[in-house]
Design an enzyme around this catalytic site. Structure first.
Site, PDB file in Angstrom:
ATOM      1  N   LYS A 128       0.832  -1.219   0.000  1.00  0.00           N
ATOM      2  CA  LYS A 128       0.000   0.000   0.000  1.00  0.00           C
ATOM      3  C   LYS A 128       0.863   1.264   0.000  1.00  0.00           C
ATOM      4  O   LYS A 128       0.544   2.236  -0.667  1.00  0.00           O
ATOM      5  CB  LYS A 128      -0.915   0.030   1.235  1.00  0.00           C
ATOM      6  CG  LYS A 128      -1.926  -1.101   1.299  1.00  0.00           C
ATOM      7  CD  LYS A 128      -2.919  -0.903   2.426  1.00  0.00           C
ATOM      8  CE  LYS A 128      -2.288  -0.884   3.811  1.00  0.00           C
ATOM      9  NZ  LYS A 128      -1.668  -2.160   4.220  1.00  0.00           N
ATOM     10  N   ARG A 163      -9.118   1.377   9.422  1.00  0.00           N
ATOM     11  CA  ARG A 163      -8.738  -0.016   9.665  1.00  0.00           C
ATOM     12  C   ARG A 163      -9.774  -0.757  10.504  1.00  0.00           C
ATOM     13  O   ARG A 163      -9.590  -1.943  10.776  1.00  0.00           O
ATOM     14  CB  ARG A 163      -7.407  -0.042  10.417  1.00  0.00           C
ATOM     15  CG  ARG A 163      -6.204  -0.436   9.561  1.00  0.00           C
ATOM     16  CD  ARG A 163      -4.993  -0.284  10.436  1.00  0.00           C
ATOM     17  NE  ARG A 163      -3.854  -1.037  10.052  1.00  0.00           N
ATOM     18  CZ  ARG A 163      -2.767  -0.505   9.524  1.00  0.00           C
ATOM     19  NH1 ARG A 163      -2.727   0.767   9.218  1.00  0.00           N
ATOM     20  NH2 ARG A 163      -1.716  -1.258   9.289  1.00  0.00           N
ATOM     21  N   ARG A 188      11.666  -7.398   4.652  1.00  0.00           N
ATOM     22  CA  ARG A 188      11.523  -6.001   4.214  1.00  0.00           C
ATOM     23  C   ARG A 188      12.535  -5.080   4.899  1.00  0.00           C
ATOM     24  O   ARG A 188      12.823  -5.204   6.079  1.00  0.00           O
ATOM     25  CB  ARG A 188      10.102  -5.530   4.529  1.00  0.00           C
ATOM     26  CG  ARG A 188       9.831  -4.105   4.114  1.00  0.00           C
ATOM     27  CD  ARG A 188       8.357  -3.837   4.070  1.00  0.00           C
ATOM     28  NE  ARG A 188       7.775  -3.672   5.391  1.00  0.00           N
ATOM     29  CZ  ARG A 188       6.544  -3.186   5.589  1.00  0.00           C
ATOM     30  NH1 ARG A 188       5.795  -2.856   4.556  1.00  0.00           N
ATOM     31  NH2 ARG A 188       6.067  -3.063   6.811  1.00  0.00           N
ATOM     32  N   ARG A 193      11.735  -2.388  10.150  1.00  0.00           N
ATOM     33  CA  ARG A 193      10.716  -1.869  11.058  1.00  0.00           C
ATOM     34  C   ARG A 193      10.612  -2.748  12.295  1.00  0.00           C
ATOM     35  O   ARG A 193      10.692  -3.964  12.212  1.00  0.00           O
ATOM     36  CB  ARG A 193       9.362  -1.815  10.337  1.00  0.00           C
ATOM     37  CG  ARG A 193       9.078  -0.466   9.727  1.00  0.00           C
ATOM     38  CD  ARG A 193       7.823  -0.455   8.912  1.00  0.00           C
ATOM     39  NE  ARG A 193       6.642  -0.930   9.610  1.00  0.00           N
ATOM     40  CZ  ARG A 193       5.394  -0.779   9.149  1.00  0.00           C
ATOM     41  NH1 ARG A 193       5.204  -0.178   7.987  1.00  0.00           N
ATOM     42  NH2 ARG A 193       4.361  -1.230   9.813  1.00  0.00           N
ATOM     43  N   ARG A 236      -0.410  -8.629  13.570  1.00  0.00           N
ATOM     44  CA  ARG A 236      -0.934  -7.685  12.562  1.00  0.00           C
ATOM     45  C   ARG A 236      -1.862  -8.400  11.570  1.00  0.00           C
ATOM     46  O   ARG A 236      -2.877  -7.853  11.148  1.00  0.00           O
ATOM     47  CB  ARG A 236       0.237  -7.019  11.825  1.00  0.00           C
ATOM     48  CG  ARG A 236       0.937  -5.972  12.700  1.00  0.00           C
ATOM     49  CD  ARG A 236       2.360  -5.732  12.268  1.00  0.00           C
ATOM     50  NE  ARG A 236       2.480  -5.029  11.016  1.00  0.00           N
ATOM     51  CZ  ARG A 236       3.579  -5.027  10.276  1.00  0.00           C
ATOM     52  NH1 ARG A 236       4.648  -5.718  10.656  1.00  0.00           N
ATOM     53  NH2 ARG A 236       3.625  -4.333   9.175  1.00  0.00           N
TER      54      ARG A 236
HETATM   55  P1  AMP Z   1       1.278   0.597   8.891  1.00  0.00           P
HETATM   56  O1  AMP Z   1       2.496   1.419   8.655  1.00  0.00           O
HETATM   57  O2  AMP Z   1       0.080   1.066   8.131  1.00  0.00           O
HETATM   58  O3  AMP Z   1       1.544  -0.879   8.733  1.00  0.00           O
HETATM   59  O4  AMP Z   1       0.890   0.813  10.438  1.00  0.00           O
HETATM   60  C1  AMP Z   1       1.782   0.444  11.467  1.00  0.00           C
HETATM   61  C2  AMP Z   1       1.031   0.323  12.771  1.00  0.00           C
HETATM   62  O5  AMP Z   1       0.465   1.588  13.136  1.00  0.00           O
HETATM   63  C3  AMP Z   1      -0.130  -0.646  12.789  1.00  0.00           C
HETATM   64  O6  AMP Z   1       0.289  -1.988  12.972  1.00  0.00           O
HETATM   65  C4  AMP Z   1      -0.943  -0.112  13.968  1.00  0.00           C
HETATM   66  O7  AMP Z   1      -0.325  -0.452  15.191  1.00  0.00           O
HETATM   67  C5  AMP Z   1      -0.782   1.403  13.804  1.00  0.00           C
HETATM   68  N1  AMP Z   1      -1.850   1.943  12.930  1.00  0.00           N
HETATM   69  C6  AMP Z   1      -1.667   2.586  11.755  1.00  0.00           C
HETATM   70  N2  AMP Z   1      -2.834   2.975  11.243  1.00  0.00           N
HETATM   71  C7  AMP Z   1      -3.794   2.566  12.112  1.00  0.00           C
HETATM   72  C8  AMP Z   1      -5.217   2.645  12.132  1.00  0.00           C
HETATM   73  N3  AMP Z   1      -5.885   3.231  11.145  1.00  0.00           N
HETATM   74  N4  AMP Z   1      -5.865   2.094  13.181  1.00  0.00           N
HETATM   75  C9  AMP Z   1      -5.203   1.511  14.191  1.00  0.00           C
HETATM   76  N5  AMP Z   1      -3.871   1.381  14.232  1.00  0.00           N
HETATM   77  C10 AMP Z   1      -3.164   1.898  13.191  1.00  0.00           C
END
Ligand code: AMP
Length: 250
Positions: A43, A122, A161, A194, A205
């Protein structure tokens, strides 16, 4: 976070494999897009490519949280400190904290050019909050792109990654290794893994996606916005597929 507008006015996306511009003569339209899909489906990469092409803001809640993490302790609110604990573990951050964060980006959501949301919403609660906000502002989403990928492939992708700290380009130790180990090909920045790209957090996740985010597929399908895309293959292939699908919706 990456909320700045990348290019000029919104235009029809002519992607790598798309050389037709069916609406090129019409007034530029505002694209309001959501990218859905499990962790590691690409994404972020697609969000970068699409937001550049369409000249719209790319809002990534994950990037927002990571940016908050790098702030000085004195600048971090208790809600942010709490959010980072969830994030490191791989759990979803509570809806109220996420919504507070997104509302701070109100200007981007109201931008005349449009926006692209990556990693938000989400949960159904977040999707309802966003819908209410946009309805109140008399703004409509253009499409919800859902990137589909088998779970086994996601695990392999996330485990290997590596991300660039500067420009956020993504690499993979096996499939897209950088030319110089630990150095970004695109900007020369340092690469890192990460904190939540470890086996335990990946499992959490994936579970969070299945349990909390997958129901959004039906939510947006019912609203006639869902645009499923096969996320397997190179970033260029997936990008071309996305453009073709969006073109069909224009
Ligand atoms: P991402 O970079 O999108 O994979 O997000 C990394 C982490 O940030 C996720 O695993 C959640 O812990 C938190 N996070 C990001 N966006 C959201 C969201 N919309 N709702 C809840 N947690 C989020």
């Amino acid at each position: 976070m990456n909320t700045q507008k990348k290019t000029g006015p919104a235009e029809w996306p002519s992607g790598p494999s798309s050389n037709s511009s069916p609406v090129a003569d019409e007034a530029p339209r505002a694209w309001r897009l959501i990218l859905l899909g499990g962790p590691g489906v690409g994404k972020g990469t697609q969000g970068e490519l699409l937001s550049q092409r369409l000249g719209i803001c790319h809002l990534s809640t994950g990037d927002l949280f990571r940016a908050a993490e790098s702030r000085k302790e004195s600048e971090q609110t208790p809600a942010m400190v709490e959010a980072m604990k969830y994030m490191r573990h791989g759990d979803l951050v509570p809806d109220s904290t996420v919504w507070d964060l997104v509302r701070e980006q109100k200007d981007a959501l109201l931008s005349r050019e449009g926006f692209l949301l990556d990693g938000f919403p989400r949960t159904l609660v977040q999707a309802e909050l966003l819908k209410q906000f946009l309805d109140d502002e008399k703004l409509a989403l253009s499409a919800v792109v859902e990137y589909e990928m088998p779970k086994a492939e996601i695990v392999v992708r996330l485990s290997g990654r590596r991300m660039c700290r500067n420009c956020r380009s993504a690499f993979h130790v096996t499939w897209r290794p950088p030319k110089i180990e630990g150095v970004c090909d695109d900007c020369g920045g340092p690469l890192y893994q990460r904190e939540d790209d470890n086996a335990a957090s990946i499992a959490i996740r994936l579970e969070a996606y299945q349990h909390s985010t997958a129901p959004l597929i039906h939510f947006y399908k019912n609203l006639g916005l869902l645009t499923p895309i096969d996320a397997l293959g190179s970033a260029e292939d997936v990008y071309a597929r996305t453009l073709t699908a969006l073109q069909a919706r224009a």
